[in-house]
Design a protein around this motif. Sequence first.
Motif, PDB file in Angstrom:
ATOM      1  N   LYS C  98      -5.385 -63.900 -49.397  1.00 22.67           N
ATOM      2  CA  LYS C  98      -5.708 -62.502 -49.714  1.00 22.67           C
ATOM      3  C   LYS C  98      -4.983 -62.068 -50.978  1.00 22.67           C
ATOM      4  O   LYS C  98      -5.540 -61.320 -51.799  1.00 22.67           O
ATOM      5  CB  LYS C  98      -5.314 -61.586 -48.543  1.00 22.67           C
ATOM      6  CG  LYS C  98      -6.209 -61.757 -47.339  1.00 22.67           C
ATOM      7  CD  LYS C  98      -6.062 -60.606 -46.343  1.00 22.67           C
ATOM      8  CE  LYS C  98      -7.005 -60.835 -45.171  1.00 22.67           C
ATOM      9  NZ  LYS C  98      -7.169 -59.659 -44.316  1.00 22.67           N
ATOM     10  N   THR C 121      -8.935 -68.799 -43.329  1.00 24.45           N
ATOM     11  CA  THR C 121      -9.325 -68.001 -44.492  1.00 24.45           C
ATOM     12  C   THR C 121     -10.826 -67.956 -44.720  1.00 24.45           C
ATOM     13  O   THR C 121     -11.323 -67.165 -45.506  1.00 24.45           O
ATOM     14  CB  THR C 121      -8.699 -68.593 -45.775  1.00 24.45           C
ATOM     15  OG1 THR C 121      -9.209 -69.905 -45.962  1.00 24.45           O
ATOM     16  CG2 THR C 121      -7.189 -68.657 -45.657  1.00 24.45           C
ATOM     17  N   TYR C 124     -12.876 -64.681 -44.177  1.00 25.54           N
ATOM     18  CA  TYR C 124     -12.505 -63.694 -45.175  1.00 25.54           C
ATOM     19  C   TYR C 124     -13.159 -64.005 -46.513  1.00 25.54           C
ATOM     20  O   TYR C 124     -13.718 -63.120 -47.168  1.00 25.54           O
ATOM     21  CB  TYR C 124     -10.974 -63.670 -45.316  1.00 25.54           C
ATOM     22  CG  TYR C 124     -10.478 -62.912 -46.507  1.00 25.54           C
ATOM     23  CD1 TYR C 124     -10.012 -63.583 -47.638  1.00 25.54           C
ATOM     24  CD2 TYR C 124     -10.495 -61.523 -46.537  1.00 25.54           C
ATOM     25  CE1 TYR C 124      -9.572 -62.889 -48.747  1.00 25.54           C
ATOM     26  CE2 TYR C 124     -10.057 -60.820 -47.639  1.00 25.54           C
ATOM     27  CZ  TYR C 124      -9.593 -61.508 -48.735  1.00 25.54           C
ATOM     28  OH  TYR C 124      -9.169 -60.839 -49.840  1.00 25.54           O
TER      29      TYR C 124
END
Lengths: 288, 331, 402
Positions: C98, C121, C124
Amino acid sequence: MLIHIVISGIATGCIYSLVALGLTLIYKSTEHVNFAQGDMSMVSGFIAFTLFAWLKVPVPLAFFLALVGSLGLGLVMEFLLVKPAIRASHFNVFIITLGASIVMQSASGLIWTHNEFPFPSLFPNKSLVLGPVRTDAGSLGIIFSTSLLMLALFLFFKYSKTGTSLRAVSQSQQAALLMGISVKRCFALTWAISGLVAGIAALLIAPVVFLSTALGFVVVNGFAGAILGGWGSLPGAVVGGVILGVLENIAPFYFPSEIRNIIPFAVLVGVLVIRPSGIMGEERRRRV
Amino acid sequence: MRRVSFFRWTLILVPCLVLFFMAPLVLSKYLVFILNLLAVYVLVAIGLNFVMGYTGQISTGHAAFLALGAYFTAICATRASSLPFYVLLPMAGCFAGLVGFLLGIPILRLRGFYIAMVTLAFGAVVSEIALQWSSLTHGDDGLRVPSAFLGTFVFDSDKRLFYLIQPVTILLILAARNIVSTRVGRAFLAIRQSETAAQTLGINLSWYKTSAFALSAFYTGVAGALFAYAMTHITPDSFSLSTSIDFIAMIVIGGMGSIFGSIIGAVILTAIQQLLGSLAEVQMLVFGIALIVFMIFMPRGISGALRSWRAAVKARKKQSLENTPKGEGYP
Amino acid sequence: MKATGRKAIFVIFLFLLFFGLVSRGSAAEVGVSADSVTVGCSNSFSGPLAFCGLEMVKYGAEIYFKQINDQGGVQGRKVIMKSYDDGYDPTKALVNTKRLVEQDKVFCILEPQGSSPVEATIDYLEQQKVPLLFPFQGLPLKGRMVFTAHTVYPREAEIVVDWMVQKKGFKRIGMIYQDDAYGYTYRDTATPRLKSMNMELAAQEPVKRTSIDLSAQMAKLSQDNLDALWMILTPGPGAMAIKEAKKEGWTKTKLFATGPLTDESFIILSGGEGEGVWGFSDWPDPVHSKKPAIAEYRAALQKYAAGHVPNRYSLFGYFYAKLFAEALNRAGKDVTREKLVTTMESMKNWENGVIPPVSFSKDSHAAEQSGFMVEVKNNVFQPLSGWVSLENGKLVERPLGE
């Protein structure tokens, strides 16, 4: 056929015991827990590695110098880390040794990389057949060396003057001080001996599990072994470690794969619940 | 005198709170995510403090309770998707708390490092179960966590989750403060100072030690539920021994035995990890050195250091007061 | 509430102030400016896979980018690589990713490592529409903007099962596997495939990742009269298994290593006892191969990191950085994330001199789907076959091409 598994398990157990021994030594005299015990082995191993692989020193000499180095490492640890925190609580020293463990692993990674390296063994790479039992020189060598070390430590603590002073300090620092024993020197000596045990452990462990910055992970099993056998007891540390090693090796034969990894821990919890001081532990009386 | 300061702190506090809750509107998504994780860690730190800071028992497997809360939430939310979060959160906490209570019963007979070892074993066992019981937990593949919802409003982004996680955290912090200032809290502290002495004061050791464990597990379980929502996908690898050790580092840095210490410990650990991030391969080295230096120079943690500093300032003030010759306007 | 509340909020405010409000000037595409493209990854620089991580990023990808930047970059833009350490912790991997996407504004994620960390991940990244390119792991990942690198484990398992049964006629195949996703994937692919041939695994023994003693498992396997033992392990335990097999006096059973295990360190750690071991290799020999492309990799390593020993991890890093740069170049000057993906999907038969020509399509995002069998002879992996792959469910072999 099962017998050579047990022997192998005993050898693995001896490896755990060596770590447990170092931990117990320090705990007995200073009541501190050295989280970095396994990493001290790792650094000693890399000292030897630097000598024989990079500097082309003959292996026996490299081993000897590495053991000297491990002694020194113990002293350095004591001087740098524990002295300044001498009035600190046990949690704090535990965290300091945790920090030391992290520092040792990353610094070693920067110097030698995190790769795995083969490590020469003190023992010949031969299979031995004794009657119906087949085993190998390596396993027997580890068992023999650990027993020898145990014996040496026992004789040292029981009969030598220094050993007796160390025992006095572990029983009561006040009384020892009153008897004219330099408590500070004893602490330093304990760490040095523990460092030496870590060095010996490295020479025995690294040929089996290979040398890498992850060598210190054995410390977790060392803790388990030490507690199983009785925290604070030197023979207990060895007994506990050996039982753990044998258990781990026998488990695949009797338990399905899903639960076999839990067995050693379950046994540990079970033993502690039934007999809180471990198999050979001592009940220490505490001051209010 | 008191009335004035009450008014004064409300003046400071209320705008602070308002600003705090406006944060997602001005901050980046990433910072909001970090704040969400920070809240989770604060709850874990408070939970761990109940066990370590207040009653002096070491828990080296606390990530297990985080895992219990996280997996409970993920599994229930998947299988009973109509359950709203305000039911799931307390349930997750109670589930973890119950396990903590059951674990606490046999443990309370043990001392110091034995507890450390049993909790270490417990952590390893929970991790192993999460891996092996794949029909329930999907093992190493991990579980996707359905988003929390309130009616038709779905908390499907970090910014939205902020409004779920932070209020819950603040509520639990207040509750913790209340617990600590009551008889229960004082009993905890007494046990930490000296178990034997506490017993002579009539404190029922086993009851308090087990409750401390259960309470700690409850807090960490709720933190686990919030963690699951924040991560949206959980695997056993998130609940390892090094996670448990990070938790211990948090409260030792922050200072044990105080709620403020828990909060600041979590903040400092997160801040260090963020600051050192760009150092890549040197990060762990610096972190290790930082830990050592911290422990040598601030052995009672930051809250402890602050306390001593404040006490020293007070003492100096008192001294200068006494040194001032009388008749200079002081009553 | 007084003291604690006040202090707490004050502390958190300090924290926020310290990091400040983030807003960078927006470019035509995130991570792309007039003179640079920024890519990044969360990788292991500490923990169990630190060696692989450092090799592939610091001595692989970064070396390639240094080389290409010195030659003017891609479409006139220098490629910058940012990386953060996650120590194989999925939580840290998500935080790092992120950060890369939202703070550092990277164009895409290139070469992260580890099935757990990457899995944390992937949702996302898909949601944020950020390409995830060539992670160093072996699970088949699905995503519009996800491209896998070396042959994924299920595909490798299928190829190896077919090869063992059809080409070598093995009947009793046993498996010793690591007790995690890596091991389970092979086991859970091999089992049904064997079943479809009316066979099954003659034996299977799991091994914990951190085990230091495999004697129990190997002793059990000794009793099973196996034609072949398939080892789904990492180099350390793999070498231990070989030594144990030697101790047990195995002569008939063929030891077979998986892709990740077929690595030079495995030979070194076995200390000469690895002779005759077979394996599935994803790469030509990084040290000895005379292929020009591999020589180029060795030369780059020599130039930018003199004395550093070549290995399969830095080769991975170098090669997939090269593949990325090729795609970036083909996408043209006004590149966007979307355009990169469609450009890659249109790549057909990219000759690269290392692995078989790379092709992508809308349905196939895998850079490599084959491997070749090797045998350890004189401490070097010698080819036993050409590039083997599965096409329409059938084993196909192509020449290695020297």
